[in-house]
Every structure is written in C-alpha cells, then in structure tokens.
Scaffold this motif. Structure first.
Motif, short mmCIF file in Angstrom:
data_model
loop_
_atom_site.label_atom_id
_atom_site.label_comp_id
_atom_site.label_asym_id
_atom_site.label_seq_id
_atom_site.Cartn_x
_atom_site.Cartn_y
_atom_site.Cartn_z
N PHE A 11 28.20 43.38 55.06
CA PHE A 11 27.50 43.51 53.78
C PHE A 11 28.39 44.12 52.71
CE2 PHE A 11 24.96 46.17 50.89
CZ PHE A 11 24.25 45.17 50.26
N GLY A 12 28.92 45.31 52.97
CA GLY A 12 29.73 45.98 51.96
C GLY A 12 31.01 45.24 51.66
N MET A 13 31.65 44.71 52.70
CA MET A 13 32.90 43.97 52.50
C MET A 13 32.66 42.72 51.67
SD MET A 13 35.33 42.12 55.31
CE MET A 13 34.14 40.77 55.44
N SER A 14 31.61 41.97 52.00
CA SER A 14 31.33 40.73 51.28
C SER A 14 30.95 41.01 49.83
CB SER A 14 30.21 39.96 51.97
OG SER A 14 30.57 39.64 53.30
N LEU A 15 30.21 42.08 49.60
CA LEU A 15 29.81 42.42 48.24
C LEU A 15 31.03 42.78 47.39
CD1 LEU A 15 27.57 42.96 46.18
CD2 LEU A 15 27.42 45.29 47.07
N PHE A 16 31.90 43.61 47.92
CA PHE A 16 33.10 44.01 47.18
C PHE A 16 34.02 42.83 46.95
CE2 PHE A 16 37.18 46.70 47.30
CZ PHE A 16 37.17 46.82 45.92
N ALA A 17 34.26 42.03 47.99
CA ALA A 17 35.14 40.87 47.86
C ALA A 17 34.54 39.83 46.91
CB ALA A 17 35.40 40.24 49.22
N GLY A 18 33.23 39.65 46.95
CA GLY A 18 32.60 38.69 46.04
C GLY A 18 32.75 39.10 44.59
N VAL A 19 32.59 40.40 44.31
CA VAL A 19 32.74 40.87 42.93
C VAL A 19 34.19 40.72 42.47
CG1 VAL A 19 32.56 42.88 41.43
CG2 VAL A 19 30.79 42.43 43.11
N LEU A 20 35.15 41.04 43.34
CA LEU A 20 36.56 40.87 42.97
C LEU A 20 36.90 39.40 42.72
CD1 LEU A 20 38.43 43.33 45.39
CD2 LEU A 20 37.95 43.63 42.96
N SER A 21 36.37 38.50 43.54
CA SER A 21 36.61 37.06 43.33
C SER A 21 35.98 36.59 42.03
CB SER A 21 36.06 36.27 44.52
OG SER A 21 36.65 36.68 45.73
N LEU A 22 34.77 37.08 41.74
CA LEU A 22 34.13 36.71 40.49
C LEU A 22 34.92 37.17 39.28
CD1 LEU A 22 31.68 35.53 38.97
CD2 LEU A 22 30.56 37.76 39.22
N LEU A 23 35.44 38.39 39.34
CA LEU A 23 36.28 38.88 38.25
C LEU A 23 37.55 38.05 38.10
CD1 LEU A 23 36.02 42.76 38.71
CD2 LEU A 23 34.99 41.37 36.91
N TYR A 24 38.09 37.57 39.21
CA TYR A 24 39.30 36.74 39.14
C TYR A 24 39.01 35.42 38.44
CZ TYR A 24 43.42 34.13 40.60
OH TYR A 24 44.56 33.37 40.60
N PHE A 25 37.90 34.78 38.78
CA PHE A 25 37.57 33.50 38.14
C PHE A 25 37.23 33.69 36.66
CE2 PHE A 25 36.78 32.20 42.60
CZ PHE A 25 37.60 31.08 42.63
N ILE A 26 36.61 34.80 36.32
CA ILE A 26 36.36 35.09 34.90
C ILE A 26 37.68 35.27 34.17
CG2 ILE A 26 35.39 36.77 33.29
CD1 ILE A 26 33.15 37.26 35.28
N THR A 27 38.62 35.94 34.80
CA THR A 27 39.95 36.11 34.21
C THR A 27 40.64 34.77 34.01
OG1 THR A 27 40.13 38.27 35.28
CG2 THR A 27 42.16 37.27 34.48
N VAL A 28 40.53 33.88 34.99
CA VAL A 28 41.14 32.56 34.88
C VAL A 28 40.52 31.79 33.72
CG1 VAL A 28 41.42 30.33 36.03
CG2 VAL A 28 41.81 32.44 37.29
N GLY A 29 39.20 31.88 33.57
CA GLY A 29 38.54 31.19 32.45
C GLY A 29 39.01 31.70 31.10
N VAL A 30 39.09 33.02 30.95
CA VAL A 30 39.57 33.59 29.69
C VAL A 30 41.02 33.20 29.44
CG1 VAL A 30 39.99 35.74 28.45
CG2 VAL A 30 37.93 35.50 29.83
N ALA A 31 41.84 33.19 30.50
CA ALA A 31 43.24 32.82 30.34
C ALA A 31 43.39 31.36 29.91
CB ALA A 31 44.00 33.06 31.64
N MET A 32 42.57 30.45 30.45
CA MET A 32 42.65 29.04 30.07
C MET A 32 42.19 28.85 28.62
SD MET A 32 41.50 27.06 33.56
CE MET A 32 42.13 25.50 32.95
N LEU A 33 41.19 29.61 28.19
CA LEU A 33 40.78 29.53 26.78
C LEU A 33 41.89 30.03 25.87
CD1 LEU A 33 37.06 30.78 26.96
CD2 LEU A 33 37.88 28.43 26.61
N ASN A 34 42.58 31.08 26.29
CA ASN A 34 43.70 31.59 25.50
C ASN A 34 44.84 30.59 25.46
OD1 ASN A 34 45.24 33.75 24.09
ND2 ASN A 34 46.43 33.75 25.97
N ASP A 35 45.10 29.91 26.58
CA ASP A 35 46.15 28.88 26.60
C ASP A 35 45.80 27.72 25.68
OD1 ASP A 35 47.49 30.42 28.41
OD2 ASP A 35 46.84 29.30 30.17
#
Length: 288
Positions: free
Chosen positions: A214-238
């Motif tokens: 539970f705790g591992m999946s929750l933490f890893a899921g939030v980190l993965s979500l932040l990574y994909f949000i970062t990728v989206g912002v980076a592609m908009l900036n590009d």
C-alpha cells in the motif's frame, strides 16, 4: 564588484540569514511541544487502538537519558526555525545570486521557488500518512508486538521520513530546470517513462517503512504522476520555443535539403589588378 567585495557581501548575507534563524529558533522552541504532539499522534493512536492505553493523554515514550527530551526539543525547534525563517534566508540567498541573472532567468526562478514550497508540503503530508500506516505494520509484526518506543528514535524516524518525501517531491523541478535550460527535451523524457516508473517503484520500495504494497504503491504512484506532469509541461515549453522544428528536422542523414527560392548569380571576371610595387632597376638582378 571585486572578489573581496563579493566575499564581504556574502559574509553580510550569511550574518543576516543567521539572525533570521536565531529569531526563528525562539519561535520554534515555543512551537516545539504542539509540533511534537502532532508527530506522536500516529504512535498514540496505535496504542489506543490496541488497548495499551485508555486515553491519548496516557501516551508515553521511553527516555534513556535525563537530557534526551531537552535535546530532542532543541532539534525540533531547529527544524521549525529553518521553516519559519525560510523567507529571510531565502531572500538573502536570492539577493546574492539575482544580480548575476538575466531578466528571463529571474522570472523563471520566481516560479520555481513558488512551486518548491507546495511540493515539499505535499511530500511531507504524504510522508506523515505513509509513516503512520507503516508504523502500525512494523510494530504489530515484531516479536514484542505493540510496545513502548524510545523517544529520540521515534522522532528521528518521523522527521527523516518527512524530509525524505519532501525532498523527493522536488525532483520534478530539477527536470524542469534542465528543460528550460535546453539540456533535456520533453520528447526525450517521454522516451524514458519506463525507466522513470521503475526507478520510482524501486525508490519507494527502499524508502517506505511499510513492507506492504500500500505505502510503496502510493508513494511510487505519486512520483510517477509528478514525472508525467513534468513531461507534459516540458513538451509545452518545447512547443512554445519551437524545439524540434528546425530546418533539418525529418530529413534522413543521406538526404539533401531543398534550396527553394535560391537563384544562382552568374560569376563575372573581376577588374585587372595593378601592381603596387615598383619594378626593380635594371642594374640589379632578381637575387639582389
């Protein structure tokens, strides 16, 4: 400024930042008890749930040394002092760095600083929740069951988890800074999404105190979500900067680029060049 003037300014900035931390230490010492009550809440709720205590007021820790509780209060006060005085020492740091930045670099620095605080707070909140759940699993699965904990080790456990999660949530800002600096592109980061998800789950498996999923999946899921949000912002900036639309984009290595609109001009003979050196006198040969 000269090198000595820079060093002198750095000394003055550090002195003002230290004064801010000293004032914050007084405030942190006053707020240390309410904050410690907040930190011990998961432990006390677990003891109350298991019937070890009757009320939350009966919650107590084991203290090995006579000065452990006072030193622990000073540590909590210092952490609070760094948080309370953050506007002061961050401003001093910014005032020392800002004169060397361009106007657009200052603008993006404001955005990064504004996002850093909410991300750290979100990581701290998640750490408080995950650490509380993990504490119950660790204590219930042990040989001694739910027992009394030592006060300094428990506080180090909670504050270490909060600091670790908070710093981990700042990693997307580092990727964005590399993207805005032109080092990384959003398309390249998107190609690394499998590696990023694997690293997030591996990091979560190592850092979370709860061995359960539970705790591992929750933490890893939030980190993965932040990574994909970062990728989206980076592609908009590009896209905003026109990256990936260069003149040779889409051409093979052995394909020639088109020369549309180019009209060659005829090459004409230039005017004759007159000698600029007077001829040698006849009585001297070429060697003399």
């Amino acid at each position: 400024m000269t090198l000595m003037e820079h060093i002198r300014e750095l000394r003055n900035r550090l002195f003002k930042a230290a004064l801010g931390v000293a004032v914050g230490l007084v405030v942190g010492f006053i707020l240390s008890k309410p904050v410690f009550l907040l930190l011990q809440a998961p432990y006390c709720e677990l003891l109350l749930e298991k019937g070890n205590i009757d009320t939350m007021a009966d919650c107590a820790f084991t203290q090995l040394g006579p000065a452990d509780a006072f030193i622990l209060r000073l540590k909590v006060a210092l952490w609070l002092a760094l948080i309370v005085s953050a506007p002061v020492w961050l401003y001093q740091l910014w005032a020392f760095i800002a004169p060397g930045l361009h106007r657009h670099e200052r603008k993006w620095a404001y955005w990064f600083v504004a996002l850093a605080a909410p991300l750290f707070a979100a990581g701290a909140f998640l750490a408080y929740f995950v650490a509380g759940k993990g504490l119950g699993f660790l204590m219930e699965s042990g040989l001694a069951g739910v027992s009394t904990l030592e006060i300094t080790k428990y506080t180090s456990f909670m504050t270490g988890m909060i600091l670790l999660f908070g710093v981990s949530f700042e990693f997307p800002l580092i990727l964005l800074m590399l993207n805005f600096a032109g080092v990384l592109t959003g398309r390249r980061m998107l190609k690394w999404w499998r590696v990023a998800v694997f690293v997030a789950f591996a990091f979560a498996a190592v850092t979370t105190p709860d061995p359960g999923p539970f705790g591992m999946s929750l933490f890893a899921g939030v980190l993965s979500l932040l990574y994909f949000i970062t990728v989206g912002v980076a592609m908009l900036n590009d896209r905003r900067k026109g990256r990936g639309k260069e003149i040779y984009e889409g051409l093979d290595d052995d394909e020639t680029s088109s020369l549309e609109g180019y009209e060659p001009e005829p090459v004409e003979a230039g005017p004759p060049i007159e000698p600029s050196i007077a001829p040698l006198e006849r009585r001297y040969d070429d060697m003399t």
